[in-house]
Design a protein around this motif. Structure first.
Motif, short mmCIF file in Angstrom:
data_model
loop_
_atom_site.label_atom_id
_atom_site.label_comp_id
_atom_site.label_asym_id
_atom_site.label_seq_id
_atom_site.Cartn_x
_atom_site.Cartn_y
_atom_site.Cartn_z
N THR A 1 3.43 -2.17 -18.74
CA THR A 1 1.88 -2.29 -18.80
C THR A 1 1.33 -1.42 -17.70
OG1 THR A 1 2.24 -4.71 -19.45
CG2 THR A 1 0.02 -3.78 -18.79
N LEU A 2 0.35 -0.58 -18.34
CA LEU A 2 -0.22 0.47 -17.41
C LEU A 2 -1.18 -0.06 -16.55
CD1 LEU A 2 -0.92 3.10 -19.99
CD2 LEU A 2 0.46 3.35 -18.15
N GLY A 3 -1.82 0.47 -15.58
CA GLY A 3 -3.02 -0.03 -14.74
C GLY A 3 -2.27 -0.09 -13.21
N HIS A 4 -2.58 0.68 -12.31
CA HIS A 4 -2.18 0.63 -11.25
C HIS A 4 -3.26 0.63 -10.02
CE1 HIS A 4 -2.32 5.11 -11.54
NE2 HIS A 4 -2.80 5.07 -10.44
N GLY B 1 -13.41 11.69 -10.20
CA GLY B 1 -13.47 10.33 -9.46
C GLY B 1 -12.88 10.47 -8.15
N LEU B 2 -11.93 11.07 -8.00
CA LEU B 2 -11.40 11.06 -6.52
C LEU B 2 -12.10 12.03 -5.59
CD1 LEU B 2 -7.38 11.85 -7.12
CD2 LEU B 2 -8.48 10.04 -5.77
N GLY B 3 -12.77 13.08 -6.29
CA GLY B 3 -13.73 14.13 -5.50
C GLY B 3 -14.71 13.34 -5.11
N GLN B 4 -15.42 12.49 -5.99
CA GLN B 4 -16.74 11.77 -5.33
C GLN B 4 -16.45 10.86 -4.57
OE1 GLN B 4 -17.88 10.02 -9.16
NE2 GLN B 4 -17.85 11.94 -10.26
N MET B 5 -15.14 10.38 -4.46
CA MET B 5 -14.83 9.39 -3.22
C MET B 5 -14.64 10.13 -1.99
SD MET B 5 -15.07 5.97 -2.55
CE MET B 5 -15.02 5.35 -4.36
N ASP C 1 -6.69 3.01 -5.31
CA ASP C 1 -6.28 4.30 -5.48
C ASP C 1 -7.40 5.32 -5.19
OD1 ASP C 1 -4.81 6.35 -6.02
OD2 ASP C 1 -4.20 6.00 -8.04
N ALA C 2 -8.17 5.38 -6.27
CA ALA C 2 -9.23 6.45 -5.89
C ALA C 2 -9.91 6.57 -4.61
CB ALA C 2 -10.41 6.52 -7.06
N ALA C 3 -10.39 5.39 -3.90
CA ALA C 3 -10.88 5.46 -2.66
C ALA C 3 -9.72 5.43 -1.83
CB ALA C 3 -11.65 3.94 -2.64
N LEU C 4 -8.53 4.71 -1.92
CA LEU C 4 -7.68 4.62 -0.98
C LEU C 4 -6.88 6.09 -0.62
CD1 LEU C 4 -5.85 3.30 1.38
CD2 LEU C 4 -4.34 2.53 -0.58
N THR C 5 -6.63 6.56 -1.62
CA THR C 5 -5.93 8.07 -1.61
C THR C 5 -6.99 9.07 -1.01
OG1 THR C 5 -4.63 7.80 -3.50
CG2 THR C 5 -5.07 9.90 -3.09
N SER C 6 -8.26 9.00 -1.30
CA SER C 6 -9.10 9.97 -0.82
C SER C 6 -9.14 9.43 0.68
CB SER C 6 -10.48 10.02 -1.35
OG SER C 6 -10.27 10.16 -2.80
N TRP D 1 -1.03 8.21 -1.73
CA TRP D 1 -1.78 7.10 -1.44
C TRP D 1 -2.28 6.72 -0.06
CZ3 TRP D 1 1.00 3.98 -6.07
CH2 TRP D 1 -0.13 3.04 -6.63
N GLY D 2 -1.89 5.65 0.19
CA GLY D 2 -2.45 5.33 1.75
C GLY D 2 -1.83 3.78 2.05
N SER D 3 -2.08 3.40 3.24
CA SER D 3 -1.30 2.22 3.92
C SER D 3 -2.21 1.15 3.68
CB SER D 3 -1.22 2.44 5.37
OG SER D 3 -2.53 2.51 5.99
N ILE D 4 -1.45 -0.19 3.90
CA ILE D 4 -2.21 -1.32 3.65
C ILE D 4 -3.36 -1.29 4.76
CG2 ILE D 4 -2.20 -3.89 3.89
CD1 ILE D 4 0.47 -3.58 2.49
N PRO D 5 -3.32 -1.18 5.99
CA PRO D 5 -4.26 -1.07 7.23
C PRO D 5 -5.54 0.04 6.53
CG PRO D 5 -2.58 -0.97 8.24
CD PRO D 5 -1.96 -0.84 6.72
N GLU D 6 -5.10 1.16 5.98
CA GLU D 6 -6.12 1.88 5.59
C GLU D 6 -7.06 1.18 4.35
OE1 GLU D 6 -4.42 6.23 6.65
OE2 GLU D 6 -3.68 5.30 4.84
#
Length: 345
Positions: A59-62, A180-184, A151-156, A293-298
């Motif tokens: 199933t998709l959706g991460h 989406g990524l750039g806006q964030m 993702d979009a926010a955490l990766t940015s 991506w990014g870390s849990i604390p982030e």
């Protein structure tokens, strides 16, 4: 229940009937509020034979948020009904990186398969999460709006934070790609370094208008004129930080042209472009990195920014039955922010 699944290579994903999973020891069943549709999903769906190590179907959706539905035996820290965000990279939990919350850089990649990227994700009524350590409380945030934070926010956020020491007064950051990524990324830059000048570059005038609303100090249509304008803004020095949210060869070439000595070029987009590196290019001691991506604390910090109203994703909601349509619109560049699938209304 219904689930939007990746079933066969180079074939569109499809809506299928599957069983509701039952949480085992330590596991949690989440009732999905929202699951973001990401460009990386398109890269997976369109990947050539042999390019992926995933077992199909799944199933998709991460990018997922929802409410705790059921706790398996031994699962603690949350109660049924709690609104939660699901941290995406699922590492082994035991290596040195995982121990400090950097499961995105798990040292045992064979054990690291995130939900929606090899395991069943959130484009279904319910999603099974292997441990409560992957859940973060949302507080008053709506899971249907908050899913892209994972993702979009955490990766940015992770990409910006690696360069934050370069973004003092008089500095310039350029964001290539205002989707989406750039806006964030623009919002994160303004939240973490209000002193920096933020420039957004894109091929779409509509996305540049959105970038301006998100806080970009200047917006530029991609091309030679944009390169020249960045040079003017930076007094010929180039940008301190360049974030390429697209990652195709033309955007990477632009990133190199506008980088500066001792600057940072960060490749976030997975467009598959190549960046030649030699003694003369990029600029001297310009660091080039491709974070993941990014870390849990982030992610905890990202949630705090969202709760404070410092960052907000433009969300277009689609019921599960329209998931395929959402991906078609995403493919054609018709989503201004983030498409979010809302399986439970």
């Amino acid at each position: 229940m219904k689930a939007f699944q990746f079933v066969e290579l180079q074939k569109p994903a499809e809506l299928r009937e599957v069983k509701v999973p039952e949480p085992g020891p330590g596991q949690v069943l989440i009732k999905i509020g929202g699951a973001g549709a990401c460009h990386s999903d398109l890269h997976i769906l369109e990947a050539p034979t042999g390019a992926l190590s995933f077992s199909l179907p799944f199933t998709l959706g991460h990018e997922n948020a929802g409410w705790v539905e059921e706790l398996g035996s031994g699962a603690t820290g949350f109660a049924v009904g709690d609104a939660v965000l699901v941290y995406g990279p699922w590492g082994c939990g035991s290596c040195s990186n995982c121990r400090v919350g950097m499961e995105n850089y798990c040292e045992n990649p064979g054990q690291s398969k995130p939900g929606g990227l090899g395991r069943d994700g959130g484009m279904a009524n319910y999603m099974l999460v292997p441990s409560t350590r992957f859940l973060l409380p949302l507080g008053t945030l709506d899971p249907r709006e908050a899913a892209p934070l994972t993702d979009a926010a955490l990766t940015s956020y992770h990409a910006v934070k690696r360069s934050i020491q370069l973004l003092g007064p008089g500095s310039t950051a350029v964001v290539i790609g205002a989707g989406g990524l750039g806006q964030m990324a623009i919002q994160v830059l303004k939240a973490l370094s209000a002193a920096a000048t933020v420039v957004a570059v894109d091929t779409s005038p509509a996305k540049l208008e959105t970038a301006k609303l998100m806080g970009a100090d200047e917006t530029l249509l991609s091309g030679a004129d944009a390169v020249q304008r960045v040079k003017e803004i930076t007094r010929g020095q180039g940008a301190n930080v360049v974030l390429d949210m697209v990652g195709v060869t033309p955007t990477l070439e632009m990133a190199v042209q506008i980088s500066r000595v001792l600057g940072h070029v960060t490749i976030v987009g997975i467009g598959g472009g190549a960046l030649p590196v030699n003694f003369h290019s990029p600029a001297k001691e310009c660091s080039v990195a491709s974070p993941y991506w990014g870390s849990i604390p982030e992610l905890m910090e990202v949630i705090s920014l969202a709760q404070a109203g410092k960052i907000k994703m433009l969300v277009e909601q689609f019921p599960l039955e329209r998931a395929s349509e959402a991906y078609h619109l995403l493919h054609d560049g018709m989503i201004q922010g983030r498409a979010v699938i809302v399986p439970n209304g």
